[in-house]
Scaffold this motif. Structure first.
Motif, PDB file in Angstrom:
ATOM      1  N   ASN A 130       0.905  -1.310  -0.110  1.00 47.69           N
ATOM      2  CA  ASN A 130      -0.060   0.050  -0.044  1.00 47.69           C
ATOM      3  C   ASN A 130       0.729   1.174   0.057  1.00 47.69           C
ATOM      4  N   LEU A 131       0.699   2.358  -0.987  1.00 44.56           N
ATOM      5  CA  LEU A 131       1.465   3.194  -1.241  1.00 44.56           C
ATOM      6  C   LEU A 131       0.905   4.387  -0.434  1.00 44.56           C
ATOM      7  N   TYR A 132      -0.267   4.165   0.204  1.00 42.62           N
ATOM      8  CA  TYR A 132      -0.895   5.480   0.636  1.00 42.62           C
ATOM      9  C   TYR A 132      -1.125   5.476   2.095  1.00 42.62           C
ATOM     10  N   PHE A 133      -0.979   4.129   2.926  1.00 40.47           N
ATOM     11  CA  PHE A 133      -1.352   4.214   4.319  1.00 40.47           C
ATOM     12  C   PHE A 133      -0.587   5.021   5.160  1.00 40.47           C
TER      13      PHE A 133
ATOM     14  N   GLN B  78       7.180   8.944  -7.172  1.00 41.94           N
ATOM     15  CA  GLN B  78       7.119   8.487  -8.473  1.00 41.94           C
ATOM     16  C   GLN B  78       6.013   7.243  -8.536  1.00 41.94           C
ATOM     17  N   ALA B  79       6.351   6.372  -7.740  1.00 41.21           N
ATOM     18  CA  ALA B  79       5.453   5.242  -7.887  1.00 41.21           C
ATOM     19  C   ALA B  79       3.770   5.401  -7.571  1.00 41.21           C
ATOM     20  N   GLN B  80       3.593   6.741  -6.891  1.00 48.24           N
ATOM     21  CA  GLN B  80       2.205   6.889  -6.685  1.00 48.24           C
ATOM     22  C   GLN B  80       1.488   7.317  -7.916  1.00 48.24           C
ATOM     23  N   SER B  81       2.234   8.052  -8.730  1.00 49.25           N
ATOM     24  CA  SER B  81       1.776   8.461  -9.967  1.00 49.25           C
ATOM     25  C   SER B  81       1.969   7.592 -11.260  1.00 49.25           C
ATOM     26  N   LYS B  82       2.984   6.738 -11.350  1.00 51.77           N
ATOM     27  CA  LYS B  82       3.398   5.850 -12.299  1.00 51.77           C
ATOM     28  C   LYS B  82       3.174   4.229 -11.826  1.00 51.77           C
ATOM     29  N   LYS B  83       2.434   3.742 -12.389  1.00 49.25           N
ATOM     30  CA  LYS B  83       2.356   2.261 -11.884  1.00 49.25           C
ATOM     31  C   LYS B  83       3.118   1.287 -13.006  1.00 49.25           C
ATOM     32  N   THR B  84       4.230   1.485 -13.098  1.00 49.12           N
ATOM     33  CA  THR B  84       5.088   0.725 -14.165  1.00 49.12           C
ATOM     34  C   THR B  84       5.963  -0.368 -13.331  1.00 49.12           C
ATOM     35  N   LYS B  85       6.500  -1.353 -14.157  1.00 50.27           N
ATOM     36  CA  LYS B  85       7.378  -2.348 -13.490  1.00 50.27           C
ATOM     37  C   LYS B  85       8.714  -1.736 -13.123  1.00 50.27           C
ATOM     38  N   SER B  86       9.218  -1.008 -13.847  1.00 53.02           N
ATOM     39  CA  SER B  86      10.359  -0.088 -13.604  1.00 53.02           C
ATOM     40  C   SER B  86      10.466   0.530 -12.193  1.00 53.02           C
ATOM     41  N   ILE B  87       9.387   1.441 -12.082  1.00 49.73           N
ATOM     42  CA  ILE B  87       9.220   2.067 -10.862  1.00 49.73           C
ATOM     43  C   ILE B  87       9.073   0.967  -9.596  1.00 49.73           C
ATOM     44  N   ALA B  88       8.287   0.220  -9.916  1.00 46.88           N
ATOM     45  CA  ALA B  88       8.018  -1.014  -8.705  1.00 46.88           C
ATOM     46  C   ALA B  88       9.439  -1.571  -8.336  1.00 46.88           C
ATOM     47  N   GLU B  89      10.147  -1.930  -9.327  1.00 44.26           N
ATOM     48  CA  GLU B  89      11.474  -2.680  -9.025  1.00 44.26           C
ATOM     49  C   GLU B  89      12.333  -1.623  -8.338  1.00 44.26           C
ATOM     50  N   GLU B  90      12.467  -0.444  -8.851  1.00 46.27           N
ATOM     51  CA  GLU B  90      13.177   0.752  -8.132  1.00 46.27           C
ATOM     52  C   GLU B  90      12.855   0.882  -6.575  1.00 46.27           C
ATOM     53  N   LEU B  91      11.457   0.586  -6.680  1.00 44.65           N
ATOM     54  CA  LEU B  91      11.077   1.118  -5.060  1.00 44.65           C
ATOM     55  C   LEU B  91      11.554  -0.022  -4.281  1.00 44.65           C
ATOM     56  N   GLU B  92      11.441  -1.169  -4.621  1.00 42.26           N
ATOM     57  CA  GLU B  92      11.806  -2.461  -4.132  1.00 42.26           C
ATOM     58  C   GLU B  92      13.253  -2.344  -3.858  1.00 42.26           C
TER      59      GLU B  92
END
Length: 731
Positions: free
Chosen positions: A309-312, A366-380
C-alpha cells in the motif's frame, strides 16, 4: 514448581522468592486446583462437540455411542470436582460468594445435562440395521456445552479476583509492618517486629511467585521477576541497615543507608501490584522499554508495508520516525566510553540511512503517479537498501555496546574499589574514603551507561527489562555502598557496620555477575538470529519457484519466536528421553516410536540453531512428514496396549491418544500446503505443531509406563508369561 526465572539472574531468587507455587495460601491453592480441573474439563467438552458434529450423520455405531457416553460421564465428573473447588473458594470469600455459587450451579446443571443427553440407556429406538439414531435434541447438547464453558470461565475470573485481592492485602500488611520497623527504637522491639515482617514477606513471596508463573506476557513476567528479586535482596539489606541505625542512632549516613533500602522495597512492592492489577498509577505511560532495535524493527515494518500500500502513511511520519531512532544513537556517540572508530562508523551509517530514506521517498512519490514495472522494481531496491543500512547500523551498535560491556566487566572483575572501601572503613581513614567513594561513583556511572547501551541492542523485551533492572540496581546500590562505608569509617570498631557494608558489597558483586550473564544472553540471542537469517536465505536460494523480488527474511520478532520454539522443543526432547529411560523393555514398540520421534524432534531443534543435518526448509518439511507418520504409528501401538486395560484406565489413555491423532493429521496437512514465498510462516506452523506433539508424547510415555506397571501388579506374571511364550515361539 519453581518460579519462572527471568533473564540474566532477575528471577534467581533465594529460599523465599525462588519458590513459585507453594500452596502456602488457601485461596491461591484453590485457584491452582481450579485451573487443573479446567484443563481436564475443556478438552472433554471439545471432544464431545467433535463427536456430535462428526460428519452430519445422525446414525452412530454402538462403539461410537459408548465413546460418547464415556466422554459425557467424564465431563460430568470433572464438573463435579470443579464445582467443589469453586464452592470452597466461595466459602472463603463472602463478598464473591453469591456470584461464584451461581456460576457453580450453572456448571453443575450443564454437566448433568450433557451426561443425560449422552446416556445411551435412555435411547431405545434401534434401527433395522442395528444402529441407533441419537441426539434428536442435538441443539440441547451444544447449548449445555456452551453454558458449561461460560460458567467455568466465570468461576476462573472470580477466582482470579480473589487471588489479586489476596496479593494486595498481603502487600498492605507488609507495608504496615515496614512502617513500624522504620520507627522502632529498641533491639527487642525490632526483633519482634522483624520476625512478623519475615513471615509476611514469605507469604507475599509465595503469592507473587504463583502469579508470576501464571503470567503469559513475557514482558510482565520479566518485570515481576525483577521486582521480586529486589525484595529478596533488600530483605537482608533492611536487616543489617536497621541494626546499624539502632546501634548508631545519631549517624546521618546510617539513616540515609536505611532509608534507601526502605524506599526501594516500597517501589518494588508497588511494581508487583501494578503488574497484578495491570494498571499504572496516575495514568503513567511506560516509555522505558523503547529501544533503538525496537524502533528500527517498527520502521522497517512501515517501509516494507509500502510494497502492498503506497498510501497508508505519510512521508513526514517516516522521516520523523527515522530521526527519533537516530537521535537515540546519540547515547552511543555522546558516550565518553565509545571508541573514536565506533563513533565515526555510527555517524557515517546514520548519514547513509538519512540519504537512502530521501531516495526512497523520491521513488515513492513517483510510484504513486506511475504504475510501471520499472518504478516498482526501483521502489523495491530502495526499500532493500535502507533496510541493509539499518541492519549495518544495528551490527555496529551491537558491537560497540557488547565490546564496552566486556571490557568493563573484565576491568572490574577483581572488585579492587570495594576491597579498598572495606579497608579504609576499618582503618577509619576519611581521606581515603573520599578518594575511593569517588572511584566507585565513576565505576557506577560507567556501568549504568553500559546497561543503557545494552538495553538498546538487547533484542527482546524481557532482556530490555533486565537491562533496566541492572541499571537501577547499580545506580541505587552504588550510593548505598558509599553511605555504608561512611558509617563504618566513622565507627571503625562497629561489627554491625562492617557486616552492613559487606552485605551491600555482596549485592554489587552479585549484580556484576548477573550483568555477565546478561551480556552472554544478548550475544547468544543475536548470534542465533544471524544463523536463522542465513537458514532462510538458503531456503530462498534453493527454492526454484521463487519469482518475487521480496525476500522472505523474518524480522527480529519472528526470529525470536523461532528461536524460542526451538529451545522449548529441545527441552521436550530431553523430557521424552528421560521417560524412555524408565522403561525396562527398550524393544517395546511404544518406546521405539517414542525414541524415533524424540530423535527427529532434536534434529528440528538443531535446525533452529543453524546446526545439524537439516540444511534447508525442504529438508525440514521431509523430516516433519516422517515425524507425523511415526506419531500415527505410536498411536496405533498405544491403542493396542489400551485393550489390555480396565475401562477407567483405558478411557484415560484413549483421551490422550485422541489429542495426538488430530495433531499428526494437521502436521501432515501443513507440510503439504503450499505457502509460496511464506517460508517462515510454514516453518513456524510446523515447529509449533511438533512442539505440541512432543508435549503429548512426554505425557503418553509417562502414562503408558505407569499403566503398564499397574497392569503388571494386578496381573502378576503377565509380562513373564508373554516373554516365555515369545521364547517358545522362537524355539
Amino acid at each position: 514448581m519453581a518460579a519462572s526465572p527471568g533473564p540474566a539472574g532477575v528471577g534467581g531468587a533465594g529460599a523465599v522468592y525462588g519458590s513459585g507455587s507453594s500452596g502456602f495460601a488457601l485461596d491461591s491453592g484453590l485457584e491452582i486446583k481450579t485451573r487443573s480441573v479446567e484443563q481436564t474439563l475443556l478438552p472433554l467438552v471439545s471432544q464431545i462437540t467433535t463427536l456430535i458434529n462428526h460428519k452430519d450423520n445422525t446414525k452412530k455405531s454402538d462403539k461410537t455411542l459408548q465413546a460418547i457416553q464415556r466422554v459425557g460421564q467424564a465431563v460430568n465428573l470433572a464438573v463435579g470436582r470443579f464445582v467443589k473447588v469453586g464452592e470452597a473458594i466461595a466459602n472463603e470469600n463472602w463478598d464473591l460468594k453469591e456470584e461464584i455459587n451461581i456460576a457453580c450451579i450453572e456448571a453443575k446443571q450443564a454437566g448433568e445435562t450433557i451426561a443425560a443427553l449422552t446416556d445411551i440407556t435412555n435411547l431405545n429406538h434401534l434401527e433395522s440395521d442395528g444402529q441407533i439414531t441419537i441426539f434428536t435434541d442435538k441443539t440441547g447438547v451444544i447449548k449445555a456445552a456452551r453454558l458449561l464453558l461460560s460458567s467455568v470461565t466465570k468461576v476462573l475470573l472470580l477466582a482470579d479476583r480473589v487471588v489479586i485481592k489476596q496479593i494486595i492485602t498481603s502487600r498492605n500488611k507488609v507495608l504496615a509492618t515496614m512502617e513500624r520497623l522504620e520507627k522502632v527504637n529498641s533491639f527487642q522491639e525490632f526483633v519482634q517486629i522483624f520476625s512478623q515482617f519475615g513471615n509476611e514477606m514469605v507469604e507475599f513471596a509465595h503469592l507473587s511467585g504463583d502469579r508470576q508463573n501464571d503470567l503469559k506476557d513475557e514482558k510482565k513476567k520479566a518485570k515481576m521477576a525483577a521486582a521480586r528479586t529486589v525484595l529478596e535482596k533488600c530483605t537482608m539489606m533492611l536487616l543489617t541497615a536497621s541494626k546499624t541505625c539502632l546501634r548508631h542512632p545519631n549517624c546521618e549516613s546510617a539513616h540515609k543507608n536505611k532509608e534507601g533500602v526502605f524506599d526501594r522495597m516500597k517501589v518494588a512492592l508497588d511494581k508487583v501490584i501494578e503488574i497484578v492489577t495491570d494498571c499504572k498509577p496516575n495514568g503513567e505511560t511506560d516509555i522505558s522499554s523503547i529501544s533503538i532495535f525496537t524502533g528500527i524493527k517498527e520502521f522497517k515494518m512501515n517501509i516494507e508495508a509500502l510494497r502492498e500500500n503506497l498510501y497508508f502513511q505519510s512521508k513526514e511520519n517516516l522521516s520523523v520516525t527515522l530521526e527519533v531512532i537516530l537521535e537515540r544513537t546519540e547515547d552511543f556517540t555522546d558516550s565518553a566510553y565509545t571508541s573514536h572508530e565506533h563513533r565515526e562508523r555510527i555517524l557515517e551509517l546514520s548519514t547513509q540511512a538519512r540519504m537512502e530514506l530521501q531516495q526512497l521517498i523520491s521513488v515513492w512519490i513517483q510510484a504513486q503517479s506511475k504504475k510501471t514495472k520499472s518504478i516498482a522494481e526501483e521502489l523495491e531496491l530502495s526499500i532493500l537498501k535502507i533496510s541493509h543500512s539499518l541492519n549495518e547500523l544495528k551490527k555496529e551498535l551491537h558491537s560497540t555496546a557488547t565490546q564496552l560491556a566486556a571490557d568493563l566487566l573484565k576491568y572490574h572483575a577483581d572488585h579492587v574499589v570495594l576491597k579498598a572501601l572495606k579497608l579504609t572503613g576499618v582503618e577509619g581513614n576519611l581521606e581515603a574514603l573520599a578518594e575511593y567513594a569517588c572511584k566507585l561513583s565513576e565505576q557506577k556511572e560507567q556501568l549504568v551507561e553500559t546497561c543503557r547501551l545494552l538495553r538498546h541492542i538487547s533484542g527482546t523485551e524481557p532482556l530490555e527489562i533486565t537491562c533496566i533492572h541492572a541499571e537501577e540496581t547499580f545506580q541505587v546500590t552504588g550510593q548505598q555502598i558509599i553511605s555504608a562505608a561512611e558509617t563504618l569509617t566513622l565507627h571503625p570498631s562497629s561489627k554491625i557496620a562492617k557486616e552492613n557494608l559487606d552485605v551491600f558489597c555482596e549485592a554489587w558483586e552479585s549484580q556484576i555477575s548477573d550483568m555477565s550473564t546478561l551480556l552472554r544472553e544478548i550475544n547468544d540471542f543475536n548470534v542465533l538470529l544471524f544463523k536463522i537469517i542465513l537458514i532462510f536465505l538458503l531456503s530462498q536460494k534453493n527454492n526454484a519457484n521463487l519469482k518475487s523480488l521480496k525476500p522472505d527474511k523474518p524480522d527480529s520478532e519472528e526470529q525470536a519466536k523461532i528461536a524460542k520454539l526451538g529451545l522449548k522443543l529441545g527441552l521436550l526432547t530431553s523430557d521424552a528421553d528421560c521417560e524412555i529411560e524408565k522403561w525396562e523393555d527398550q524393544e517395546n514398540e511404544i518406546v521405539q516410536y517414542g525414541r524415533n520421534m524424540s530423535s527427529m524432534a532434536y534434529s528440528l531443534y538443531l535446525f533452529t540453531r543453524g546446526e545439524g543435518p537439516l540444511k534447508t526448509s525442504q529438508d525440514l518439511i521431509h523430516q516433519l512428514e516422517v515425524f507425523a507418520a511415526e506419531g500415527l504409528k505410536l498411536t496405533s501401538s498405544v491403542q493396542a496396549f489400551s485393550k489390555q486395560l480396565k475401562d477407567d484406565d483405558k478411557l484415560m489413555l484413549l483421551l490422550e491418544i485422541n489429542k495426538l491423532i488430530p495433531l499428526c493429521h494437521q502436521l501432515q496437512t501443513v507440510t503439504k500446503t503450499s505457502l509460496q514465498n511464506k517460508v517462515f510462516l510454514k516453518v513456524d506452523k510446523c515447529i509449533t505443531k511438533t512442539r505440541s506433539m512432543m508435549a503429548l508424547l512426554v505425557q503418553l510415555l509417562s502414562l503408558c509406563y505407569k499403566l503398564l506397571k499397574k497392569l503388571q501388579m494386578e496381573n502378576n506374571g503377565w509380562v513373564s508369561v508373554t516373554n516365555k511364550d515369545t521364547m517358545d515361539g522362537k524355539t
